[in-house]
Write an enzyme that holds these catalytic residues in place. Structure first.
Site, PDB file in Angstrom:
ATOM      1  N   THR A 265      10.562  38.801   5.811  1.00  0.00           N
ATOM      2  CA  THR A 265       9.896  39.431   6.918  1.00  0.00           C
ATOM      3  C   THR A 265      10.735  40.519   7.920  1.00  0.00           C
ATOM      4  O   THR A 265      11.819  40.030   8.424  1.00  0.00           O
ATOM      5  CB  THR A 265       9.359  38.513   8.105  1.00  0.00           C
ATOM      6  OG1 THR A 265       8.819  37.148   7.481  1.00  0.00           O
ATOM      7  CG2 THR A 265       8.772  38.816   9.237  1.00  0.00           C
TER       8      THR A 265
ATOM      9  N   LYS B 298      18.740  21.933  15.880  1.00  0.00           N
ATOM     10  CA  LYS B 298      20.078  22.803  16.308  1.00  0.00           C
ATOM     11  C   LYS B 298      19.582  23.702  17.764  1.00  0.00           C
ATOM     12  O   LYS B 298      20.367  24.101  18.428  1.00  0.00           O
ATOM     13  CB  LYS B 298      20.463  23.606  15.166  1.00  0.00           C
ATOM     14  CG  LYS B 298      20.922  22.853  14.095  1.00  0.00           C
ATOM     15  CD  LYS B 298      21.680  23.838  12.964  1.00  0.00           C
ATOM     16  CE  LYS B 298      22.333  22.786  11.989  1.00  0.00           C
ATOM     17  NZ  LYS B 298      23.164  23.924  10.908  1.00  0.00           N
TER      18      LYS B 298
ATOM     19  N   SER C 102      27.447  13.785   6.159  1.00  0.00           N
ATOM     20  CA  SER C 102      28.234  13.727   7.293  1.00  0.00           C
ATOM     21  C   SER C 102      28.994  12.437   7.491  1.00  0.00           C
ATOM     22  O   SER C 102      30.370  12.498   7.682  1.00  0.00           O
ATOM     23  CB  SER C 102      27.570  14.357   8.465  1.00  0.00           C
ATOM     24  OG  SER C 102      27.086  15.706   8.374  1.00  0.00           O
TER      25      SER C 102
ATOM     26  N   ALA D 116      16.830  35.543   7.469  1.00  0.00           N
ATOM     27  CA  ALA D 116      17.294  36.009   9.126  1.00  0.00           C
ATOM     28  C   ALA D 116      16.530  35.132   9.817  1.00  0.00           C
ATOM     29  O   ALA D 116      16.234  35.341  10.986  1.00  0.00           O
ATOM     30  CB  ALA D 116      16.480  37.583   9.288  1.00  0.00           C
TER      31      ALA D 116
ATOM     32  N   TYR E  35      23.592  23.585  -1.089  1.00  0.00           N
ATOM     33  CA  TYR E  35      24.097  22.954  -1.961  1.00  0.00           C
ATOM     34  C   TYR E  35      23.481  22.305  -2.790  1.00  0.00           C
ATOM     35  O   TYR E  35      22.257  21.690  -2.492  1.00  0.00           O
ATOM     36  CB  TYR E  35      25.180  22.069  -1.154  1.00  0.00           C
ATOM     37  CG  TYR E  35      24.774  21.016  -0.339  1.00  0.00           C
ATOM     38  CD1 TYR E  35      24.946  21.030   0.911  1.00  0.00           C
ATOM     39  CD2 TYR E  35      24.791  19.752  -0.868  1.00  0.00           C
ATOM     40  CE1 TYR E  35      24.387  20.020   1.710  1.00  0.00           C
ATOM     41  CE2 TYR E  35      24.388  18.584  -0.202  1.00  0.00           C
ATOM     42  CZ  TYR E  35      24.015  18.973   1.368  1.00  0.00           C
ATOM     43  OH  TYR E  35      23.671  17.963   2.108  1.00  0.00           O
TER      44      TYR E  35
ATOM     45  N   GLY F 138      26.759  25.846  -1.282  1.00  0.00           N
ATOM     46  CA  GLY F 138      27.247  25.460   0.006  1.00  0.00           C
ATOM     47  C   GLY F 138      28.095  24.250   0.322  1.00  0.00           C
ATOM     48  O   GLY F 138      28.477  23.847   1.617  1.00  0.00           O
TER      49      GLY F 138
END
Ligand code: ATR
Length: 277
Positions: free
Chosen positions: A155, A67, A18, A130, A221, A243
């Site tokens: 799962t 996050k 970043s 998920a 990535y 990615g």
């Protein structure tokens, strides 16, 4: 005048691209910003965020494993962050509130549809995984209006929970979820949002999901072809992309949130692919 201060916070953080990506954007736009990487101790994320903004910081990116915590500590959330349940972008809004945004889904959709011309509208789309990464992108993916979206996870109950959570956003899209062996028929687009590739692993998939036009996309990535993209190609699908474009596009969307300027991502993606950064 001192440069406006931005940073990415994570743990670990030393390999983050970043700072390099945002320095490219700033150079392109002629914007005077300083963008650093901060490793927050695992128990001290909130303190780290507060200290950053109290010394005048303008915006933060947030990465693993913070996050969800970033989402929870914010006093305001954009609509897309609210549903994502996680935030990768923080800033102080005009009224002084710590605000959470999530640009990951926009980054994925932009990389798929604009950079790689992989349309989702009207298509049969399969998402593997998920966890937090998948939940973070489902809103923008459904906003593209695929004909069908199936969430397949090791799962199955976690996939079923996401189906419930996104029922309203699905609209006309036939939304389903279950275990890794539950999806049936050939899919146009298969997106790997599991962290399995990090261990060089793959969810157990049936080769019947892949046809000659099936396009793979790995949200992870890598400089090598990922195990997932290799699997799609080896089963007769198209060689997919990883990615790296999503990484640059989510950064560009954060830059836009903070600075009101949309960077040109193509040269930055190309440079990363050729080993820069
Ligand atoms: P992230 O933030 O990367 O999404 P996460 O919330 O821990 O991380 O979710 C990781 C996802 O990758 C989950 O969907 C996980 O499956 P489970 O819900 O069954 O745990 C999936 N995953 C991780 N390792 C995997 C593996 N080896 N095979 C298949 N799925 C895997």
């Amino acid at each position: 005048m001192t440069d406006d201060l931005y940073a990415v916070v994570g743990n670990p953080i030393s390999h983050s691209k970043s700072p390099w990506i945002h320095s490219r954007f700033a150079a392109q736009a002629g914007e005077a910003i300083e963008y650093t990487a901060i490793q927050a101790p695992l128990e001290k994320f909130a303190d780290t965020v507060e200290a950053f903004f109290s010394r005048g910081g303008k915006g933060l990116n947030v990465t693993v494993p913070f996050k969800q915590e970033a989402w929870a500590m914010a006093t305001r959330r954009t609509q897309r962050a609210e549903k994502a349940g996680a935030a990768n972008t923080l800033f102080i809004d005009s009224e002084g509130s710590l605000t959470a945004d999530n640009t990951d889904g926009k980054g994925l959709v932009q990389d798929l549809t604009v950079n790689n011309q992989i349309e989702l509208a009207g298509k049969r789309v399969l998402i593997l995984g998920a966890g937090g990464a998948v939940r973070g992108v489902l809103g923008p993916v459904l906003a593209e209006r695929p004909a069908a979206l199936f969430i397949a996870n090791r799962t199955p109950t976690k996939a079923a929970q996401l189906v419930e959570l996104f029922r309203t956003e699905a609209g006309e899209t036939v939304l389903g979820g279950g275990g890794s062996t539950d999806p049936e028929g050939v899919f146009d687009v298969i997106i790997n949002g599991t962290s399995a590739s990090l261990q060089g692993d793959l969810p157990p998939l049936s080769s019947e999901l892949v046809g000659p036009a099936t396009q793979g996309y790995d949200m992870m990535y890598s400089h090598e072809v990922t195990p997932f993209n290799r699997w799609i190609r080896d089963h007769g699908g198209k060689l997919g992309t990883d990615g790296v474009g999503m990484l640059v596009e989510q950064a560009a969307e954060s830059f836009h949130v903070w600075r009101g300027i949309r960077p040109d991502t193509a040269p930055v993606i190309a440079a990363l692919r050729s080993g820069a950064g």
